[in-house]
Design an enzyme around this catalytic site. Sequence first.
Site, PDB file in Angstrom:
ATOM      1  N   GLY A  25      95.029 105.614  45.672  1.00 32.98           N
ATOM      2  CA  GLY A  25      94.107 104.783  44.889  1.00 32.98           C
ATOM      3  C   GLY A  25      93.532 103.652  45.726  1.00 32.98           C
TER       4      GLY A  25
ATOM      5  N   ARG B 183     100.310 103.139  35.858  1.00 37.13           N
ATOM      6  CA  ARG B 183     101.171 104.342  35.797  1.00 37.13           C
ATOM      7  C   ARG B 183     102.462 104.009  35.051  1.00 37.13           C
ATOM      8  NH1 ARG B 183     101.088 106.957  41.731  1.00 37.13           N
ATOM      9  NH2 ARG B 183     101.878 104.906  42.237  1.00 37.13           N
TER      10      ARG B 183
ATOM     11  N   ASP C  21     103.735  98.395  42.425  1.00 34.17           N
ATOM     12  CA  ASP C  21     104.982  99.128  42.147  1.00 34.17           C
ATOM     13  C   ASP C  21     105.603  99.730  43.401  1.00 34.17           C
ATOM     14  OD1 ASP C  21     103.130 101.091  42.688  1.00 34.17           O
ATOM     15  OD2 ASP C  21     103.615 102.356  40.977  1.00 34.17           O
TER      16      ASP C  21
ATOM     17  N   ARG D 201      93.097 111.516  47.982  1.00 34.98           N
ATOM     18  CA  ARG D 201      94.395 112.173  47.843  1.00 34.98           C
ATOM     19  C   ARG D 201      94.254 113.484  48.592  1.00 34.98           C
ATOM     20  NH1 ARG D 201      94.290 109.214  42.843  1.00 34.98           N
ATOM     21  NH2 ARG D 201      95.943 107.683  43.138  1.00 34.98           N
TER      22      ARG D 201
ATOM     23  N   ASP E 194      98.893  98.673  41.024  1.00 38.39           N
ATOM     24  CA  ASP E 194     100.062  98.838  40.153  1.00 38.39           C
ATOM     25  C   ASP E 194     101.206  97.873  40.521  1.00 38.39           C
ATOM     26  OD1 ASP E 194      98.544 100.883  39.152  1.00 38.39           O
ATOM     27  OD2 ASP E 194      99.674 102.486  40.129  1.00 38.39           O
TER      28      ASP E 194
ATOM     29  N   ASP F 107     102.910 104.046  47.124  1.00 37.91           N
ATOM     30  CA  ASP F 107     104.194 104.674  47.460  1.00 37.91           C
ATOM     31  C   ASP F 107     104.051 106.150  47.833  1.00 37.91           C
ATOM     32  OD1 ASP F 107     103.532 105.273  44.856  1.00 37.91           O
ATOM     33  OD2 ASP F 107     105.590 105.159  44.100  1.00 37.91           O
TER      34      ASP F 107
ATOM     35  N   THR G  55      98.110  98.697  46.266  1.00 38.38           N
ATOM     36  CA  THR G  55      97.960  99.367  44.967  1.00 38.38           C
ATOM     37  C   THR G  55      97.901  98.304  43.887  1.00 38.38           C
ATOM     38  OG1 THR G  55      99.068 100.669  43.253  1.00 38.38           O
ATOM     39  CG2 THR G  55     100.490  99.748  44.942  1.00 38.38           C
TER      40      THR G  55
END
Length: 323
Positions: A11, A172, A130, A72, A128, A103, A126
Site C-alpha cells: 500500500g 485491516r 501495524d 503487490r 495502518d 509487514d 503503512t
Amino acid sequence: MSNIAILCSGGDVSGMNPALKHFVEYSLQKGMTPYFVNDGYEGLIDNNIKEATYKDVSGIINRGGTKIGSARSQRFMQKEYRDIAKKSLDMLNIDMLVVLGGDGSFRGMDIFYKEHGVKFCGIPSTIDNDISGTEYCLGVDTALNIIKTSIDAIRDTAASFKRAFVIETMGRDCGFLAVVSALTSGAELCLIPEKEYDLKCYENSFKEQIKNGRRYFIAIVAEGIKDDSETIAQWFEEKIGIESRVSTLGHIQRGGNPSVYDRLMAYRFVTYAIDGLLSGKTESVICYTKSDFLYKSIDEVANTPFKLDSELISFLDESQCIS
Ligand code: ADP
C-alpha cells in the site's frame, strides 16, 4: 562507488515522495549512485530500474503517493522470480536496497535476504501503523489528519440533521487509526478489532443522552471489526432511534499532501536507512520507538505479530462502557 536503489511496495502512503527526494540527495551526498525501482517487487523482476537524478525528485515533496509507483507482486512470492529479481540488481551492480513497505513487503524482503543476501534496510510505511517493533510508520500522521478533517466536516452535517454517523476507517486488522481518531475527534463510540464489544451496553446511555438534548452521534469503526458498518448504522436506527448514515472513508485516507511530520519523518527514516547500510547493517528495519531510531533485524520485525498499544485500548475502556 556503490549503487543503491529504493523501491515502494504494498500500500502506498503519503510521505513516500519526500522519502524519494531525500534518498536521491543523501545518496549523492554520500558518493553513491541512486536508482529507482519502479512498481515495487514487480520492477525488480522486470528490471524496471532507472538511475535517479536531482531532476527526478524536483517538485515532488508536496505530493502524496509515490512517483515511482508501488505494487503487490504475486510473482515475488515464488523463488524463481526472486532469483530473476536478484539478477536485475546484479546487472546494475546494485548492492544496497531501501524498501518502503508494510509487514507483507518486509516478509518478502526477509525471504529475499535469506536466499540472496542482498543488503537492505526497510522503512516502515503503512497508514495502518501495524508493524511490530516500531511505534510510527510513515504516512500515519497524514492519514490521521485527513480522517480528522473528514470527521470535522461530517460533524457539521450530523448536528444539523440529528443523525448518527458511522465512520469507517482503514487499518485491516488493526484499530490504530480508529482509536486515535476517536480520541482526538470526541467520538461517542469507537469499535476496534482488538477489543470485544456488545452494542447492548451502550443502549441506555445513548437513549438517555438523546433525551437530554444530544442531536447526533459520531461512531468511528475500524474496518476489521466483526460487524460491517451498515449493521452498526442499523443498530442506531432500531435500538437508539436516530436516523443513521455510514461514511466509509476508504482510499482518501491514503492520499493528500504529506503533513510536516511525515515529511520530517521521511527525511529522518531515509537518513538512518542509508547510514545503517553504510555502517554495515545488512538486513535491518529502521524503527522509531520512544522518540528514538533504532535498527531491528528484519527477521524480528517481519515475523513478530503486531500488538496495538495497550495504553490506547485502555483509554477506550475509560471513555466507553466495557462489555
Ligand atoms: P504491505 O507491505 O503493505 O503489507 P502486502 O502484504 O500486500 O503489502 O505485501 C506486499 C508484497 O510483498 C506482496 O505483493 C509480495 O510481493 C511481497 N510479499 C509478501 N509476503 C511475501 C512472502 N511471504 N514471500 C514473498 N513475498 C512476499
